[in-house]
Design a protein around this motif. Structure first.
Motif, PDB file in Angstrom:
ATOM      1  N   ALA A  89       0.819  -1.217   0.000  1.00 46.44           N
ATOM      2  CA  ALA A  89       0.000   0.000   0.000  1.00 46.44           C
ATOM      3  C   ALA A  89       0.847   1.259   0.000  1.00 46.44           C
ATOM      4  N   GLY A  90       2.140   1.137   0.168  1.00 49.05           N
ATOM      5  CA  GLY A  90       3.046   2.277   0.185  1.00 49.05           C
ATOM      6  C   GLY A  90       4.406   1.822   0.670  1.00 49.05           C
ATOM      7  N   LYS A  91       5.289   2.778   0.834  1.00 49.22           N
ATOM      8  CA  LYS A  91       6.623   2.423   1.302  1.00 49.22           C
ATOM      9  C   LYS A  91       6.552   1.882   2.724  1.00 49.22           C
ATOM     10  N   ASP A  92       7.047   0.649   2.881  1.00 43.26           N
ATOM     11  CA  ASP A  92       7.047  -0.027   4.193  1.00 43.26           C
ATOM     12  C   ASP A  92       5.642  -0.087   4.791  1.00 43.26           C
ATOM     13  N   PRO A 150      -9.513   2.029  16.754  1.00 45.37           N
ATOM     14  CA  PRO A 150      -9.957   0.809  16.072  1.00 45.37           C
ATOM     15  C   PRO A 150      -9.066   0.481  14.883  1.00 45.37           C
ATOM     16  N   PHE A 151      -9.032  -0.795  14.556  1.00 41.02           N
ATOM     17  CA  PHE A 151      -8.179  -1.277  13.477  1.00 41.02           C
ATOM     18  C   PHE A 151      -8.501  -0.576  12.155  1.00 41.02           C
ATOM     19  N   ALA A 152      -9.774  -0.516  11.805  1.00 38.74           N
ATOM     20  CA  ALA A 152     -10.174   0.083  10.528  1.00 38.74           C
ATOM     21  C   ALA A 152      -9.804   1.555  10.463  1.00 38.74           C
ATOM     22  N   GLU A 153      -9.913   2.255  11.593  1.00 35.91           N
ATOM     23  CA  GLU A 153      -9.586   3.682  11.611  1.00 35.91           C
ATOM     24  C   GLU A 153      -8.081   3.891  11.464  1.00 35.91           C
ATOM     25  N   GLN A 154      -7.277   3.055  12.123  1.00 38.33           N
ATOM     26  CA  GLN A 154      -5.825   3.139  11.963  1.00 38.33           C
ATOM     27  C   GLN A 154      -5.425   2.874  10.514  1.00 38.33           C
ATOM     28  N   LEU A 155      -6.090   1.906   9.871  1.00 36.71           N
ATOM     29  CA  LEU A 155      -5.782   1.585   8.484  1.00 36.71           C
ATOM     30  C   LEU A 155      -6.100   2.748   7.571  1.00 36.71           C
ATOM     31  N   ALA A 156      -7.227   3.402   7.823  1.00 42.24           N
ATOM     32  CA  ALA A 156      -7.615   4.551   6.999  1.00 42.24           C
ATOM     33  C   ALA A 156      -6.631   5.704   7.173  1.00 42.24           C
ATOM     34  N   ILE A 157      -6.168   5.922   8.400  1.00 39.66           N
ATOM     35  CA  ILE A 157      -5.213   7.009   8.655  1.00 39.66           C
ATOM     36  C   ILE A 157      -3.882   6.715   7.952  1.00 39.66           C
ATOM     37  N   LEU A 158      -3.406   5.474   8.042  1.00 42.77           N
ATOM     38  CA  LEU A 158      -2.135   5.121   7.404  1.00 42.77           C
ATOM     39  C   LEU A 158      -2.220   5.242   5.879  1.00 42.77           C
ATOM     40  N   LYS A 159      -3.365   4.889   5.291  1.00 43.31           N
ATOM     41  CA  LYS A 159      -3.517   5.039   3.856  1.00 43.31           C
ATOM     42  C   LYS A 159      -3.417   6.510   3.460  1.00 43.31           C
ATOM     43  N   ALA A 160      -4.055   7.367   4.230  1.00 43.79           N
ATOM     44  CA  ALA A 160      -4.035   8.797   3.918  1.00 43.79           C
ATOM     45  C   ALA A 160      -2.630   9.370   4.077  1.00 43.79           C
ATOM     46  N   GLU A 162      -0.060  10.740   1.166  1.00 48.17           N
ATOM     47  CA  GLU A 162       0.157  12.174   1.368  1.00 48.17           C
ATOM     48  C   GLU A 162      -1.123  12.972   1.114  1.00 48.17           C
ATOM     49  N   GLU A 163      -2.247  12.399   1.556  1.00 44.46           N
ATOM     50  CA  GLU A 163      -3.530  13.096   1.451  1.00 44.46           C
ATOM     51  C   GLU A 163      -3.649  14.104   2.589  1.00 44.46           C
ATOM     52  N   THR A 164      -4.310  15.214   2.317  1.00 45.33           N
ATOM     53  CA  THR A 164      -4.498  16.258   3.339  1.00 45.33           C
ATOM     54  C   THR A 164      -5.786  16.054   4.117  1.00 45.33           C
ATOM     55  N   ASP A 175      -1.865  16.700   8.432  1.00 44.44           N
ATOM     56  CA  ASP A 175      -0.818  17.641   8.041  1.00 44.44           C
ATOM     57  C   ASP A 175       0.448  16.880   7.654  1.00 44.44           C
ATOM     58  N   ALA A 176       1.463  17.625   7.270  1.00 41.69           N
ATOM     59  CA  ALA A 176       2.695  17.002   6.769  1.00 41.69           C
ATOM     60  C   ALA A 176       3.429  16.209   7.835  1.00 41.69           C
TER      61      ALA A 176
END
Length: 519
Positions: A135-138, A169-179, A183-185, A197-198
């Motif tokens: 899904a991304g680097k590492d 929650p697991f699903a919320e952590q996954l959504a945050i990591l994807k964003a 590099e979504e704002t 943020d950055a």
């Protein structure tokens, strides 16, 4: 010649009168007690010992009464101390999050690492087939083969809640990591919109909600949480290779922090320099504390005074116990003789054969195990020392009684029908008192030394009570022995002076009671 002149001449004639050798008016008589006192005070060394003893009694009993401090009064000081505040670890290995416990066990994690190393996107473990996507680097999302919903993910970046306490929650952590990876704002999860943020800070409804970072920050105290600004400054300090930084919190309180890298754990220890109120331990002599303070922050001079009380109390009570038992046993043995004398002397021999020091150690250890109250422990200590110390006095009294019972005054006492018990306690034992005084005086020093030895070994008087022995116990620490001389030298000096003074007084009394000594 006037009457006054005649009387004056008569007085002068009387003064010139020479008394004959057999005239009682030539002899100035002294009572036995007065003669002993006179001989004692002629002994200058004994008088010096008496003066030292008086000084020690005044120091211990009067000094303790007028001291402004209590025996167990604690003193404090404000001191800067460096304490561990938090731990920071930089992730260098993948960390796994599972949708539920054991959804992706350790065996499957190991197979995943092997498959990733070979470039394969599927693997099996424990009879279950798994697939993963990059899904991304590492950052890897893991699912069971044929299922759309992921069961775990692996990433170097971790997600933690803003308050540091709740686990998202697991699903919320996954959504945050994807964003964060993309590099979504902003992103939407459920019915909520999140801003990113950055630096990886996630806000929800205008408030900090979570952090996504490779840095894992754990507080030492469970009730401590870290603000966004603190985390940012901490990470900046680590990345800049600095060792310390200052931070001012929302209340305006500024604190200093130092970073210590622990190579084995590959983590940073955040140490906080904090002003704290601590015990004023091992404080150097000052106007407030002339002899400084001990390891518990107590005034040494006051402890020394109260320690003298305890040591002298124990010495006198033990000697009284020894003397009472010794006089009774020795008087009965010496007067009656025969089988009574044989029985008592064999008991004395048995007591002489008992190894007293090992018994003291065993009893002391038993009282430690039973957690006997320190005050009751002192009573037991006095009884034990007195119980093992009477045989020497018994032998002394027996020897004197054997000599005295054959003299004429005892024959007269027996002829007048006086009961044996009265002959022993009213006629024999009083004649032994002078020798007993000398022996008891010299025994006092030995008892005080024994108590000091047991207290030094931790088997005698216990905290919070002080004795010269347990004060000197601090020299068990080599650092204290060499750097804090004011802790143990005064107690040792008092102990030395007191025991020496008792021995000097005992020698003086022995010479004073000896009729063969020069008048």
């Amino acid at each position: 010649m006037s009457e006054n002149e005649k009387k004056l001449d008569q007085n002068q004639d009387q003064q010139k009168t020479t008394y004959s050798l057999n005239d009682d008016r030539r002899v100035k008589t002294l009572s036995p007690g007065a003669m002993v006192t006179k001989r004692f005070f002629r002994n200058r060394i004994a008088v010096i010992g008496m003066i030292i003893l008086i000084g020690m009694f005044l120091f211990s009993f009067v000094g303790g009464a007028i001291s402004p401090y209590g025996e167990s009064q604690l003193f404090y000081r404000t001191d800067s101390q460096v304490q561990k505040y938090a731990g920071v670890k930089v992730n260098t290995e993948l960390r796994y999050q599972q949708v539920e416990k054991n959804a992706f066990p350790s065996l499957a994690q190991a197979q995943f690492v092997l498959a990733k190393g070979k470039g394969e996107t599927s693997f099996a473990a424990g009879g279950v087939q798994y697939t993963y996507e990059v899904a991304g680097k590492d950052f890897y999302i893991i699912s069971k083969a044929g299922e759309a919903e992921p069961i775990a993910f692996a990433s170097l970046t971790t997600v933690s809640s803003a308050n540091g306490a709740e686990s998202l929650p697991f699903a919320e952590q996954l959504a945050i990591l994807k964003a964060v990876t993309n590099e979504e704002t902003s992103f939407t999860f459920g019915n909520d919109t999140y801003e990113v943020d950055a630096e990886g800070t996630v806000t929800k409804d205008g408030k900090d909600y979570a952090y996504a970072s490779r840095y894992i920050i754990n507080a030492i105290m469970s009730d401590v949480s870290f603000s966004k600004q603190f985390k940012e400054e901490l990470i900046e300090t680590i990345e800049a290779g600095k060792k310390e930084f200052n931070f001012k919190d929302a209340d305006g309180t500024e604190a200093s922090y130092t970073l210590e890298y622990d190579a084995p754990s590959k983590a940073y220890n955040i140490m906080q320099v904090k002003e704290q109120r601590v015990y004023d331990t091992y404080s150097s002599p000052s106007k407030a504390h002339p002899l400084g303070t001990d390891k518990n922050g107590m005034d040494m001079l006051t402890r020394l005074m109260y320690g003298g009380r305890v040591s002298l109390y124990i010495g006198f009570i033990v000697v009284i116990i020894e003397t009472v038992i010794g006089m009774i046993m020795g008087g009965v043995s010496g007067y009656f003789g025969g089988w009574v004398d044989m029985l008592i002397m064999r008991i004395v021999d048995i007591f002489y054969c008992i190894p007293s020091i090992p018994i003291y150690i065993i009893i002391g250890a038993a009282m430690d195990a039973l957690r006997i109250d320190p005050k009751i422990r002192m009573v037991y200590l006095m009884l034990i020392l007195g119980f093992f110390g009477w045989p020497s006095i018994t032998r002394l009294v027996r020897g004197q009684i054997l000599t005295l019972r054959e003299q004429e005054f005892m024959t007269a006492a027996e002829a007048t029908g006086i009961k044996p018990i009265n002959r022993i306690f009213r006629h024999l034992l009083p004649n032994v008192i002078p020798q007993l005084i000398v022996t008891c005086t010299m025994s006092l020093g030995g008892v005080i030394l024994t108590e000091a030895t047991l207290s030094f070994l931790g088997l005698g008087v216990k905290f919070p009570f002080a004795s010269w022995g347990n004060i000197i116990n601090d020299v068990n620490n080599t650092y204290v022995l060499s750097n804090y001389l004011f802790i143990w030298i005064p107690a040792g000096f008092c102990l030395l002076l007191t025991v020496l003074a008792f021995n000097l007084v005992g020698d003086g009394l022995r010479d004073a009671f000896d009729p063969k000594m020069k008048r």
